[in-house]
Scaffold this active site. Sequence first.
Site, PDB file in Angstrom:
ATOM      1  N   GLU A 182       0.831  -1.200   0.000  1.00  0.00           N
ATOM      2  CA  GLU A 182       0.000   0.000   0.000  1.00  0.00           C
ATOM      3  C   GLU A 182       0.872   1.259   0.000  1.00  0.00           C
ATOM      4  O   GLU A 182       2.044   1.205   0.378  1.00  0.00           O
ATOM      5  CB  GLU A 182      -0.894  -0.015   1.230  1.00  0.00           C
ATOM      6  N   LYS A 197      -3.469 -10.460  13.691  1.00  0.00           N
ATOM      7  CA  LYS A 197      -3.844 -11.824  13.302  1.00  0.00           C
ATOM      8  C   LYS A 197      -3.429 -12.837  14.369  1.00  0.00           C
ATOM      9  O   LYS A 197      -4.197 -13.718  14.729  1.00  0.00           O
ATOM     10  CB  LYS A 197      -3.216 -12.164  11.943  1.00  0.00           C
TER      11      LYS A 197
END
Length: 422
Positions: A182, A197
């Site tokens: 990104e 996560k």
Amino acid sequence: MSRVNIGLIGLGTVGGGVVKVLRENSDIFIKKIAVRDINKKRNIENLDPNLLTTNPYEIVEDPDIDIVVEVIGGIEPAFELLKKAIKNKKHIVTANKELLAKKGEELFNLANENNVVILYEAAIAGGIPIITPIKTTLAGNKIDKIAAILNGTTNYILTKMEESNVSYEEVLKEAQQLGYAEADPTGDVEGYDSAYKIATLGTIALNKKIDINKIHREGITKISANDMKFADELGYKIKLIALAELKKDGQVDVRVHPMLVPNTNILSTINDVTNAILLEGHPVGKVMFAGPGAGEMPTASSVVGDIIAIQKEINEENPLPMMKCTHKIKAEQTDIEETENKYYISITAANIPGVIGTIGEICGRHRINLASVLQKGVCKEDFAQIVVITETSKESDIQNAISELKNNNRIVKINNLIRVME
Ligand code: NAP
Ligand code: HSE
């Protein structure tokens, strides 16, 4: 199977994939889709514009909607929307790892009170099934360790650095141009994404609630092309590893940082954007899950799998009981200072007799045993490049030794300190 109505909040990469995959399933109807910009051009053929709204409350308050699929990301408004949906007795499917890591406990408790389920297979490793296997087929196991590569962007960058022997900055730029990283890569390269996560995955696997705020986290931005080269010569690959381990004293050691992974460990072979989870439990032993950790279609695969799982049990009095969150015990999380690891230390030192002895002497005084010391040549300023691998040592001892090395006038610079997987 019963017909169900879903409301989709978000129509970006993941939401678009979900729409495309659901077109192949005739029993699931998308009643409404909430977006931020209704006029945005979308890469979805024959999308009915009447489905779109900019007001996601039309979804969470619609009595005809059975399942709310949240794929917008972030904390707000996702948190408020999901709380409202749960109170309105809607089941939830989400891919939002940040929300689960920071607000999971509150959402799961609310879901249990309202007898609805929250499924989130896509939030951990995109297309790789890991939550359902842990909660169902592996339910008879006591899982005590997970070591995983949970971020595709960083694994891609590290793989390219290793293959081409180029700097982190160069590969990042190329990855951004190719659309793999990104424009603001902080969440990925500084390890936040992996930490979110492993917070949820560790909680489910080890059966103790992990606090995201107590996870030690380091990213990959300090890894150099030299570290890659030296690691390779020593028989290792450098990977961003998310760890969650139940220790013998009952504490849980959870952290995210780069590691030298021995070439004999299967995680060293996981390249590019692929993710992998190596799980150790009793009685199963070691099990490896690997595959696409992100992307439109792999992530949609997990989201749609969760939708179908709910659809199959939507009329049950207690749907999907094995998938509900039952974690009542808070994990006592090990402080990084108390952990024990092997270490790789890259040092630039003055090229004078006895400098390796100085390094050995300082390490020895801090109870650090050296497994190997390599001098990697002398550079033009007449500095020696030295690489040390230690035996298993305590983190606090290593940090004290590094401070002393930094203050020694024979040491020019500590280039890097990276933990080594055993
Ligand atoms: P994305 O491409 O940025 O899409 C986000 C979507 O949410 C857009 O359609 C946006 O609308 C919509 N949106 C944002 N704020 C909104 C609001 N307040 N009300 C209504 N709609 C809103 O994101 P993504 O990559 O699909 O990721 C979505 C979630 O999945 C995140 O939690 C992410 O971490 C997770 N995830 C992503 C991947 C992946 O490979 N991308 C993999 C696993 C998990 P507009 O289109 O109008 O701007
Ligand atoms: N940004 C993540 C990655 C994908 O690079 O793996 C979404 O979980």
